[in-house]
Structures are given as structure tokens and as C-alpha cells.
Design a protein around this motif. Structure first.
Motif, PDB file in Angstrom:
ATOM      1  N   GLU A  46       0.828  -1.196   0.000  1.00  0.00           N
ATOM      2  CA  GLU A  46       0.000   0.000   0.000  1.00  0.00           C
ATOM      3  C   GLU A  46       0.869   1.254   0.000  1.00  0.00           C
ATOM      4  O   GLU A  46       1.759   1.409   0.835  1.00  0.00           O
ATOM      5  CB  GLU A  46      -0.912  -0.010   1.229  1.00  0.00           C
ATOM      6  CG  GLU A  46      -1.934   1.114   1.236  1.00  0.00           C
ATOM      7  CD  GLU A  46      -2.851   1.031   2.456  1.00  0.00           C
ATOM      8  OE1 GLU A  46      -3.657   1.954   2.636  1.00  0.00           O
ATOM      9  OE2 GLU A  46      -2.747   0.043   3.207  1.00  0.00           O
ATOM     10  N   LEU A  47       0.605   2.139  -0.957  1.00  0.00           N
ATOM     11  CA  LEU A  47       1.380   3.372  -1.119  1.00  0.00           C
ATOM     12  C   LEU A  47       2.868   3.119  -1.284  1.00  0.00           C
ATOM     13  O   LEU A  47       3.685   4.008  -1.087  1.00  0.00           O
ATOM     14  CB  LEU A  47       1.145   4.310   0.076  1.00  0.00           C
ATOM     15  CG  LEU A  47      -0.271   4.866   0.226  1.00  0.00           C
ATOM     16  CD1 LEU A  47      -0.381   5.712   1.492  1.00  0.00           C
ATOM     17  CD2 LEU A  47      -0.656   5.695  -0.993  1.00  0.00           C
ATOM     18  N   GLU A  48       3.233   1.884  -1.654  1.00  0.00           N
ATOM     19  CA  GLU A  48       4.633   1.495  -1.873  1.00  0.00           C
ATOM     20  C   GLU A  48       5.511   1.828  -0.663  1.00  0.00           C
ATOM     21  O   GLU A  48       6.645   2.278  -0.806  1.00  0.00           O
ATOM     22  CB  GLU A  48       5.171   2.152  -3.152  1.00  0.00           C
ATOM     23  CG  GLU A  48       4.419   1.733  -4.399  1.00  0.00           C
ATOM     24  CD  GLU A  48       5.107   2.143  -5.687  1.00  0.00           C
ATOM     25  OE1 GLU A  48       6.022   2.982  -5.630  1.00  0.00           O
ATOM     26  OE2 GLU A  48       4.714   1.623  -6.748  1.00  0.00           O
ATOM     27  N   GLU A  49       4.973   1.558   0.553  1.00  0.00           N
ATOM     28  CA  GLU A  49       5.757   1.843   1.761  1.00  0.00           C
ATOM     29  C   GLU A  49       6.952   0.904   1.886  1.00  0.00           C
ATOM     30  O   GLU A  49       7.886   1.187   2.627  1.00  0.00           O
ATOM     31  CB  GLU A  49       4.914   1.691   3.036  1.00  0.00           C
ATOM     32  CG  GLU A  49       3.484   2.168   2.951  1.00  0.00           C
ATOM     33  CD  GLU A  49       2.569   0.998   2.704  1.00  0.00           C
ATOM     34  OE1 GLU A  49       1.517   0.948   3.368  1.00  0.00           O
ATOM     35  OE2 GLU A  49       2.907   0.136   1.876  1.00  0.00           O
ATOM     36  N   VAL A  50       6.913  -0.233   1.199  1.00  0.00           N
ATOM     37  CA  VAL A  50       8.025  -1.171   1.204  1.00  0.00           C
ATOM     38  C   VAL A  50       8.849  -0.970  -0.058  1.00  0.00           C
ATOM     39  O   VAL A  50       8.316  -1.000  -1.170  1.00  0.00           O
ATOM     40  CB  VAL A  50       7.517  -2.626   1.292  1.00  0.00           C
ATOM     41  CG1 VAL A  50       8.648  -3.610   1.033  1.00  0.00           C
ATOM     42  CG2 VAL A  50       6.891  -2.882   2.659  1.00  0.00           C
ATOM     43  N   GLN A  51      10.130  -0.733   0.130  1.00  0.00           N
ATOM     44  CA  GLN A  51      11.060  -0.544  -0.980  1.00  0.00           C
ATOM     45  C   GLN A  51      12.031  -1.722  -0.989  1.00  0.00           C
ATOM     46  O   GLN A  51      12.898  -1.846  -0.125  1.00  0.00           O
ATOM     47  CB  GLN A  51      11.811   0.781  -0.828  1.00  0.00           C
ATOM     48  CG  GLN A  51      10.920   2.017  -0.931  1.00  0.00           C
ATOM     49  CD  GLN A  51      10.474   2.281  -2.366  1.00  0.00           C
ATOM     50  OE1 GLN A  51      11.287   2.243  -3.297  1.00  0.00           O
ATOM     51  NE2 GLN A  51       9.187   2.556  -2.545  1.00  0.00           N
ATOM     52  N   LEU A  52      11.832  -2.619  -1.962  1.00  0.00           N
ATOM     53  CA  LEU A  52      12.656  -3.825  -2.063  1.00  0.00           C
ATOM     54  C   LEU A  52      13.855  -3.571  -2.968  1.00  0.00           C
ATOM     55  O   LEU A  52      13.707  -3.143  -4.115  1.00  0.00           O
ATOM     56  CB  LEU A  52      11.825  -4.992  -2.605  1.00  0.00           C
ATOM     57  CG  LEU A  52      10.671  -5.467  -1.710  1.00  0.00           C
ATOM     58  CD1 LEU A  52       9.927  -6.627  -2.373  1.00  0.00           C
ATOM     59  CD2 LEU A  52      11.176  -5.883  -0.331  1.00  0.00           C
ATOM     60  N   PHE A  53      15.030  -3.845  -2.439  1.00  0.00           N
ATOM     61  CA  PHE A  53      16.283  -3.619  -3.167  1.00  0.00           C
ATOM     62  C   PHE A  53      16.680  -4.890  -3.904  1.00  0.00           C
ATOM     63  O   PHE A  53      16.502  -5.996  -3.392  1.00  0.00           O
ATOM     64  CB  PHE A  53      17.390  -3.224  -2.187  1.00  0.00           C
ATOM     65  CG  PHE A  53      18.684  -2.816  -2.846  1.00  0.00           C
ATOM     66  CD1 PHE A  53      18.832  -1.538  -3.357  1.00  0.00           C
ATOM     67  CD2 PHE A  53      19.730  -3.713  -2.949  1.00  0.00           C
ATOM     68  CE1 PHE A  53      20.028  -1.155  -3.960  1.00  0.00           C
ATOM     69  CE2 PHE A  53      20.932  -3.345  -3.554  1.00  0.00           C
ATOM     70  CZ  PHE A  53      21.078  -2.061  -4.061  1.00  0.00           C
ATOM     71  N   TYR A  54      17.221  -4.730  -5.108  1.00  0.00           N
ATOM     72  CA  TYR A  54      17.613  -5.897  -5.890  1.00  0.00           C
ATOM     73  C   TYR A  54      18.918  -5.648  -6.629  1.00  0.00           C
ATOM     74  O   TYR A  54      19.343  -4.508  -6.860  1.00  0.00           O
ATOM     75  CB  TYR A  54      16.515  -6.269  -6.901  1.00  0.00           C
ATOM     76  CG  TYR A  54      16.364  -5.283  -8.045  1.00  0.00           C
ATOM     77  CD1 TYR A  54      17.092  -5.440  -9.227  1.00  0.00           C
ATOM     78  CD2 TYR A  54      15.506  -4.190  -7.957  1.00  0.00           C
ATOM     79  CE1 TYR A  54      16.965  -4.534 -10.279  1.00  0.00           C
ATOM     80  CE2 TYR A  54      15.375  -3.291  -8.992  1.00  0.00           C
ATOM     81  CZ  TYR A  54      16.105  -3.464 -10.152  1.00  0.00           C
ATOM     82  OH  TYR A  54      15.987  -2.557 -11.176  1.00  0.00           O
TER      83      TYR A  54
END
Length: 464
Positions: A46-54
Motif C-alpha cells: 500500500e502506497l509502496e511503503e516497502v522498498q525492495l532492493f535488488y
């Protein structure tokens, strides 16, 4: 009204658009990188609160034709960078030329990126360089993490459409054995429902996988007996007195408790990751006798650093010191395009995650997938006491698949590299299980050449 809008405005202000950058050079590696490395973040939830690094590395052979792998390291909470540097990625630490605070990198001749495009993903949130912009977004479960990883993959493929036609495999090791089958089901069901984008899903790959922690840990006793760490008499007594359950023990069952104390004496000085290697003195001497059943793998890097060099043998976990030094260097973070201020410290494995294990046995997902036309490769280092191959083979047999051939050796350079067995279901789904001779937890770290040969043959539909 303002007091209701303020939290929402704060959330919106914390949303950061997805980004990706090409990395041409890295501290510790001489010259430009001879492969294409992209790093970045993809916002999910939701609202891109999680930022996954790759980290994305294109195949060094044929990016447009070779498979696309999504790779998750276990834990939960172990960074994808660990899988990249210590297992299947194109870079390794050059221990003979590294010293103090100056880690040196070299190329890995057995990198899986020689034959595949690989996305190394820091998941769940809080792993590696992935982060959340709100406290509530930091709380994760097995199922919610899998759902966010599926969302990541959809968004990543929409921004990299040229890889939509590549054969897709979801892969990982250790605790990823719980998460990967859930993701595979999400992708498969999404394709069936017509969700965009359509993914060319072909199967999944799991190494030394957790499936059901209670059963996995209990299998250490049968494995210890098979490998002469536990005597025939003690094994038979323990099996009888504990009724085959070595974890959920009745506290009034004195005979079982006495047996398990003897088992602990036999196993407590054995390194879980590879029974032939020395065990580091990283757990205090005051631990209880039933310590063997507490967790899959434990590591305390502080104790390793503080121990006098001359008083300790070489231990594999000391190799990991360079990853802490390297990944926490400011120049390295800048080169990797890590957002400043988002993660105060990189951990190889973050055991302080706000994480709830809500899938206690992932076999149900394998049973579901066995009704599809997918393929699966499950491999285990045969010297892994943390997740013994006998437990993995037991749950595979519980799927009641059709056996297509006998338990057979396979070879690399004329030498036995492991033993494999092939199963099928209705001539559509097939599952290959193989051991890696001499491998530990996890196998590519110990036997990179053999594991490279394994994956190369399997991708090309050749017998191991």
C-alpha cells in the motif's frame, strides 16, 4: 479534519518512486565489471511503503535466450548479497589478497550468471538494503512477504519487458523453501487468471530447503545416526522413548529427555552447516543441552570478531567478515546506489525482523504445484546437519509422485558429484531431487563447480 489528514500526508511524502541504475565498477574489483549489473528499488504494498532492493545481473552468454531466475536467500532476513557473493553470483572475495579493511573481489568461474539472468532480491522487507517507510509496513509474515515478492516481480517485468519471454524460474535456498513455493503458486494462479504481465513460468529451484521446521530439525537425529554421530543404541532408544518426535517433547517424559541430553552431547560440538568442518566458539558455554533443536543456523558476528586470532581454528563463518566490511563501506553503498539514510547498517542476516511465520509446512504448496506442468529441482548438500537431506527426501516422497528411475550417481570430471532421483506426476510435472556430495548448508558455497554443472544440465533438460 487536519489531524486525520496529517498521517496520510506523511505517508504520501515518504513514497519514493522505483529506480534502477547500471553499476559499471565496484570498490575492491580491479577495472570495469565484465558483466552487466543493475541495482535498484521497487516499491510494493500500500502506497509502496516497502522498498525492495535488488541486484540484477544479465546472463554472460545470451541474455535474450537464457532463463530468468528470481533468487531469494534464506533466513528469513538473509541478504541476497550473501547469495551473490558466497554462492551463485559472479563475484567472490579474494581471501588470499584481502587484508584488514580492504576486501578484494575476484570473478567466480562457476557463477550461474554464465547461463542465466538472475535477480537477487532482498526480501522480506528489512533484509539487506530493503526498507519500509512506516512502522506498520515493517511487519511481515510468510504469506505477505510472498505476495509482496510476487508484486515486485510483476512490476520488475513490466519495467523490463524484454525478459517476459525468457523461461522464468523462482529459486532460493534454506528458509526460502517456505516462501518460494508460495510465490510459484501466486505466479501460476496469476497467469491462469490473466493477470498482467503474463509470465513464462517454467518451474522452481530449491537448495537445502526448509519445509517444516519442526520436522526438519527432528531429522537431525536420523541423519546423525546415518553419519555415525549417534550410536545405534542411542538412536533406537531415542526413537522409542520420544515416539519419533524430538522437538515437541512432553516435559514429563524423563526417558526421552535423558536420551536427548545424550544426543546433544554427541552433536553440540558439530558444525551444523557442514559436519566435517570445525565449529566456531560463537555460542556461550552456558547454553542448555537441548540447544541442538532451537534453530536452523545461528551466527554471532560480534563474538567472532572479538576472539583472539591465535586461539581459534579457521571457521567458514569468518569468511563472512569481509561482507560486513565491504557492504557497510560508504563508497560501496554509493557504487550500488543504496539510498542514503535508509539502512544504518547492512547485516548478512537480519534476525531482528518483525516477522511472523504463518506457514508451518509448505508441503501443501508442493502438492498443489505437482498438479501443474511445472518442473522442480530440489538439491541438498549431503553433509548439511542443519537441514538434512533425509528430511527433504521424506517430504518429497510424501507427495506420492511416480518414480521414474533409480537412485543414481551423476558425475563431474569423471567423479561422483552426487546422487539424483526423478519423479513425475501424470507425465506433466516433474521433480528432480539430488544430493551434492560433500556439500553443506548451502551447497553452492561448498561445491560451486558441481552445482554449476547441475543447474546447467537441468536448465537444458539433460540428465544430471
Amino acid at each position: 479534519m487536519l489531524h486525520l489528514l496529517l498521517p496520510l500526508l506523511l505517508l504520501i511524502s515518504n513514497v519514493v518512486p522505483s529506480q534502477s541504475d547500471i553499476v559499471e565498477s565496484l570498490p575492491g574489483f580491479p577495472g570495469d565489471l565484465p558483466f552487466k549489473l543493475e541495482t535498484g528499488y521497487v516499491g510494493v504494498g500500500e502506497l509502496e511503503e516497502v522498498q525492495l532492493f535488488y541486484y540484477f545481473i544479465e546472463s554472460e552468454r545470451s541474455p535474450k535466450d537464457d532463463p530468468l531466475l528470481l533468487w531469494l536467500t534464506g533466513g528469513p532476513g538473509c541478504s541476497a548479497l550473501s547469495g551473490l557473493l558466497f554462492e551463485i553470483g559472479p563475484l567472490r572475495f579474494d581471501y588470499s589478497n584481502s587484508s584488514g579493511n580492504r576486501p578484494v573481489l575476484r570473478l567466480n568461474p562457476y557463477s550461474w550468471t554464465k547461463i542465466a539472468n538472475i535477480i537477487f532480491l532482498d526480501a522480506p522487507v528489512g533484509t539487506g538494503f530493503s526498507y519500509a517507510t512506516t512502522w506498520t509496513a515493517s511487519n511481515k509474515t510468510d504469506t505477505s512477504s510472498a505476495a509482496q515478492t510476487y508484486e515486485f516481480l510483476r512490476k520488475w517485468l513490466m519495467s523490463h519487458p524484454k525478459f517476459l519471454i525468457n523461461p522464468l524460474y523462482i529459486s532460493g535456498d534454506s528458509y526460502s523453501g517456505v516462501i518460494v513455493p508460495i510465490i510459484v503458486k501466486e505466479v501460476y494462479d496469476g497467469n491462469e487468471a490473466g493477470r498482467e504481465p503474463p509470465m513464462n513460468l517454467k518451474g522452481y529451484v530449491l537448495g537445502n530447503p526448509v519445509t517444516c521446521e519442526v520436522k526438519d530439525i527432528s531429522q537431525r537425529i536420523p541423519y546423525g545416526h546415518k553419519t555415525a554421530l549417534i550410536s545405534d543404541e542411542l538412536y533406537e532408544s531415542t526413537k522409542t522413548d520420544c515416539n519419533g518426535d524430538y522437538v515437541n517433547v512432553d516435559p514429563t517424559n524423563g526417558a526421552c529427555l535423558a536420551d536427548l541430553e545424550m544426543v546433544s552431547i554427541c552433536l553440540e560440538k558439530i558444525y551444523l552447516g557442514q559436519i566435517l568442518e570445525p565449529k566456531c566458539s560463537i555460542i556461550t558455554p552456558n547454553h542448555t543441552r537441548l540447544e541442538w533443536s532451537r534453530s536452523i543456523l545461528e551466527e554471532n558476528i560480534i563474538d567472532v570478531v572479538s576472539m583472539p586470532q591465535q586461539s581459534r581454528p579457521w571457521c567458514r563463518s569468518y569468511n563472512y567478515l569481509y561482507s560486513y566490511i565491504w557492504a557497510n563501506d560508504r563508497n560501496v553503498r554509493e557504487a550500488l546506489n543504496v539510498r542514503e539514510g535508509t539502512k544504518p547498517e547492512w547485516d548478512r542476516c537480519n534476525y531482528s525482523l518483525a516477522y511472523t511465520k504463518d506457514v508451518l509446512n509448505s508441503v501443501v504448496y508442493h502438492k498443489y504445484l505437482s498438479k501443474t506442468s511445472l518442473r522442480a529441482l530440489i538439491y541438498s548438500g549431503d553433509h548439511d546437519l542443519a537441514l538434512p537431506y533425509v528430511g527433504t527426501l521424506e517430504w518429497i516422497r510424501s507427495l506420492n509422485l511416480t518414480l521414474l528411475g533409480p537412485w543414481s550417481p551423476w558425475f563431474v570430471d569423471g567423479q561422483v558429484a552426487g546422487y539424483s532421483i526423478l519423479y513425475s506426476e501424470n507425465s506433466k510435472y516433474d521433480l528432480t531431487f539430488t544430493t551434492i556430495k560433500g556439500g553443506g548448508h548451502t551447497a553452492p558455497e561448498y561445491k560451486p563447480k558441481e552445482c554449476f554443472a547441475m543447474i546447467d544440465r537441468w536448465f537444458d533438460y539433460y540428465p544430471l
